[in-house]
Design a protein around this motif. Sequence first.
Motif, mmCIF file in Angstrom:
data_model
loop_
_atom_site.group_PDB
_atom_site.id
_atom_site.type_symbol
_atom_site.label_atom_id
_atom_site.label_comp_id
_atom_site.label_asym_id
_atom_site.label_seq_id
_atom_site.Cartn_x
_atom_site.Cartn_y
_atom_site.Cartn_z
ATOM 1 N N LEU A 150 0.801 -1.227 0.000
ATOM 2 C CA LEU A 150 0.000 0.000 0.000
ATOM 3 C C LEU A 150 0.833 1.275 0.000
ATOM 4 C CD1 LEU A 150 -2.684 -1.146 2.616
ATOM 5 C CD2 LEU A 150 -2.876 -1.164 0.127
ATOM 6 N N ALA A 151 2.132 1.160 -0.128
ATOM 7 C CA ALA A 151 2.999 2.351 -0.150
ATOM 8 C C ALA A 151 2.759 3.165 -1.421
ATOM 9 C CB ALA A 151 4.462 1.912 -0.067
ATOM 10 N N PRO A 152 3.118 4.471 -1.417
ATOM 11 C CA PRO A 152 2.911 5.304 -2.625
ATOM 12 C C PRO A 152 3.547 4.717 -3.870
ATOM 13 C CG PRO A 152 3.470 6.672 -0.735
ATOM 14 C CD PRO A 152 3.625 5.253 -0.273
ATOM 15 N N ALA A 153 4.719 4.076 -3.731
ATOM 16 C CA ALA A 153 5.366 3.434 -4.888
ATOM 17 C C ALA A 153 5.227 1.915 -4.838
ATOM 18 C CB ALA A 153 6.858 3.808 -4.907
ATOM 19 N N GLY A 154 4.192 1.438 -4.143
ATOM 20 C CA GLY A 154 4.007 0.004 -3.973
ATOM 21 C C GLY A 154 3.333 -0.656 -5.159
ATOM 22 N N GLY A 164 -3.794 3.000 -16.364
ATOM 23 C CA GLY A 164 -4.256 4.363 -16.636
ATOM 24 C C GLY A 164 -5.081 4.994 -15.543
ATOM 25 N N LEU A 165 -5.076 4.417 -14.347
ATOM 26 C CA LEU A 165 -5.842 4.990 -13.231
ATOM 27 C C LEU A 165 -4.911 5.739 -12.281
ATOM 28 C CD1 LEU A 165 -8.200 1.939 -12.506
ATOM 29 C CD2 LEU A 165 -8.748 4.048 -13.758
ATOM 30 N N ASP A 166 -4.113 6.632 -12.841
ATOM 31 C CA ASP A 166 -3.144 7.383 -12.029
ATOM 32 C C ASP A 166 -3.825 8.202 -10.936
ATOM 33 O OD1 ASP A 166 -2.235 6.824 -14.769
ATOM 34 O OD2 ASP A 166 -0.326 7.680 -14.051
ATOM 35 N N SER A 167 -5.028 8.712 -11.220
ATOM 36 C CA SER A 167 -5.701 9.571 -10.246
ATOM 37 C C SER A 167 -6.103 8.805 -8.983
ATOM 38 C CB SER A 167 -6.943 10.203 -10.880
ATOM 39 O OG SER A 167 -7.838 9.187 -11.326
ATOM 40 N N MET A 168 -6.204 7.486 -9.087
ATOM 41 C CA MET A 168 -6.603 6.687 -7.917
ATOM 42 C C MET A 168 -5.412 6.279 -7.063
ATOM 43 S SD MET A 168 -9.583 4.204 -9.410
ATOM 44 C CE MET A 168 -9.892 3.552 -7.776
ATOM 45 N N TRP A 172 -2.137 4.895 0.625
ATOM 46 C CA TRP A 172 -3.351 4.338 1.226
ATOM 47 C C TRP A 172 -3.338 4.410 2.748
ATOM 48 C CZ3 TRP A 172 -7.214 3.269 -2.085
ATOM 49 C CH2 TRP A 172 -6.867 3.126 -3.421
ATOM 50 N N LEU A 173 -2.206 4.158 3.354
ATOM 51 C CA LEU A 173 -2.131 4.198 4.814
ATOM 52 C C LEU A 173 -1.773 5.591 5.338
ATOM 53 C CD1 LEU A 173 -0.314 0.799 5.487
ATOM 54 C CD2 LEU A 173 -2.727 1.348 5.884
ATOM 55 N N GLY A 174 -1.483 6.530 4.440
ATOM 56 C CA GLY A 174 -1.139 7.887 4.847
ATOM 57 C C GLY A 174 -2.236 8.882 4.559
ATOM 58 N N ASP A 175 -3.343 8.431 3.988
ATOM 59 C CA ASP A 175 -4.468 9.298 3.661
ATOM 60 C C ASP A 175 -5.510 9.183 4.776
ATOM 61 O OD1 ASP A 175 -5.924 10.352 0.690
ATOM 62 O OD2 ASP A 175 -7.067 10.123 2.537
ATOM 63 N N THR A 176 -5.930 10.319 5.336
ATOM 64 C CA THR A 176 -6.864 10.265 6.471
ATOM 65 C C THR A 176 -8.202 9.622 6.101
ATOM 66 O OG1 THR A 176 -7.550 12.522 5.927
ATOM 67 C CG2 THR A 176 -5.866 12.263 7.624
ATOM 68 N N ALA A 177 -8.588 9.720 4.843
ATOM 69 C CA ALA A 177 -9.879 9.144 4.431
ATOM 70 C C ALA A 177 -9.771 7.651 4.131
ATOM 71 C CB ALA A 177 -10.412 9.888 3.205
ATOM 72 N N TRP A 178 -8.587 7.185 3.697
ATOM 73 C CA TRP A 178 -8.445 5.795 3.250
ATOM 74 C C TRP A 178 -7.651 4.917 4.212
ATOM 75 C CZ3 TRP A 178 -10.950 3.519 -0.652
ATOM 76 C CH2 TRP A 178 -11.587 4.354 -1.582
ATOM 77 N N ALA A 179 -7.051 5.498 5.229
ATOM 78 C CA ALA A 179 -6.205 4.693 6.116
ATOM 79 C C ALA A 179 -7.022 3.643 6.879
ATOM 80 C CB ALA A 179 -5.465 5.606 7.097
ATOM 81 N N LEU A 180 -8.167 4.049 7.442
ATOM 82 C CA LEU A 180 -8.959 3.092 8.229
ATOM 83 C C LEU A 180 -9.554 1.976 7.344
ATOM 84 C CD1 LEU A 180 -9.909 2.443 11.086
ATOM 85 C CD2 LEU A 180 -11.963 3.796 10.636
ATOM 86 N N PRO A 181 -10.182 2.305 6.176
ATOM 87 C CA PRO A 181 -10.653 1.200 5.318
ATOM 88 C C PRO A 181 -9.515 0.291 4.842
ATOM 89 C CG PRO A 181 -11.673 3.266 4.675
ATOM 90 C CD PRO A 181 -10.635 3.608 5.673
ATOM 91 N N SER A 182 -8.336 0.874 4.566
ATOM 92 C CA SER A 182 -7.199 0.039 4.154
ATOM 93 C C SER A 182 -6.799 -0.908 5.268
ATOM 94 C CB SER A 182 -6.015 0.925 3.765
ATOM 95 O OG SER A 182 -6.365 1.799 2.716
ATOM 96 N N LEU A 183 -6.769 -0.377 6.483
ATOM 97 C CA LEU A 183 -6.451 -1.217 7.643
ATOM 98 C C LEU A 183 -7.506 -2.299 7.836
ATOM 99 C CD1 LEU A 183 -4.148 -1.091 9.716
ATOM 100 C CD2 LEU A 183 -5.674 0.205 11.183
ATOM 101 N N GLY A 184 -8.763 -1.926 7.616
ATOM 102 C CA GLY A 184 -9.838 -2.906 7.744
ATOM 103 C C GLY A 184 -9.731 -4.020 6.722
#
Length: 315
Positions: A150-154, A164-168, A172-184
Motif C-alpha cells: 500500500l505504499a505510494p510506490a508500492g 491508466g488509473l493514475d488519479s486513484m 493508502w495508509l497515509g491518507d486520512t480518508a483511506w487509512a482506516l478502510p485500508s487497515l480494515g
Amino acid sequence: MASAQLAVAVPGRERTSAAPAGSRKGRRRRRWIGLVYLAPGLALYTWIVLVPLGQSFVYSLYQWDGVSAPVPVGVDNYTAFFSDPELVAALRHVVVLVFFFALLPIALGLTSAAILSRRRLRGQSAYRWVLFLPQVITSVVIAVVWKRILAPAGPLNEALRAVGLDSMAKSWLGDTAWALPSLGLIGAWVTFGFCMVLFIAGAQSIPTELYEAARVDGAGPAREFFSIMLPALRPQLAVALTLTVTAALRTFDLVWLTTQGGPGSSTLTPAVLLYRRAFQNPDVGAAAAIGVVMAVFCLVVAVLIQRISERGETP
C-alpha cells in the motif's frame, strides 16, 4: 422399634430409602473430586487473569503517572471514557473495524463454504491452504508486507498507473480518508481464511440426505443455503462472530505496526490509546480504565452472542 418393624414388614422400602443416601454421598464425592482436578487450573487462571484484572480496576480509580504517589479520583477515569473526544473517535473506528474484521469475512466465508461444499473442485485443498495462510503468519510479517503493497510506490499503485488509473493512486495508509478502510481490508484478509475453514468444516457435517431431499422438492442453491446450511452452521457462526468481533475490539498490533493510530487520529483504536496513555504519556489510571471497559465490552459481546446462539438451538 416401629421403624424396625416397618423394615421387616416391607424389605423393599429399606433398599429404596438407603439408595438415595448412597447416591447423594456418591454425587458429593464426585463433586469434590471434580473440584480437586479443577483446582490447579482455577488457581492458574486466577493468578494470570483475575488478579491482574483486579489490580487494573484498583489502578483505574487513581490518577497516577507510575512514579509519584497516586491520587484517588473515584470513577472520573470512567466518566471521561465516554466524554474524551479521542476515546469517542476510537470507539467509532472500532465500529468500522467490526465490519471489516467480522461481518465482511463471515459473509465471504459463508459464500466460499456454500460453493466449495456443493461440489469437489480441482485444487480445492490448495485454495483452502492459501486462504488460511494469514492465520499462521505473524502480525509483524503481515504489517510489513501490506505496508509495502500500500505504499505510494508500492505494487497496488503501480498496477493502477499501469492501467491508466493514475488519479486513484495514493498513499493508502497515509491518507486520512483511506487509512482506516485500508487497515480494515488487511484485517478482513487475515480473518477470512479462518471463517471459511470453520464454515467448510461445519458444512461437511451436514447429512447429504437433507440436500437430496431439498432437491427432490425443487429447492435451488439459494433455498438450500438459507434453509439447510445456514441454520446448521449456527454454532460455527457463534464462534466466528465471537472471535472476530473481540479481535476488532482489542486490535493493537496491526494498527501500531502500520499506522500507529495515524495519520492524525484516523486509525486510533482504544488499545492504541491505552498503550499511549500507559507508556508514552504516563496516566496509568486512565489506561487501566480503558482496559477494564474494553474487557467488559468483550465479555458482554461474547455472552450476548452465546446466549443468542443457544436461544436459536432451543426447540
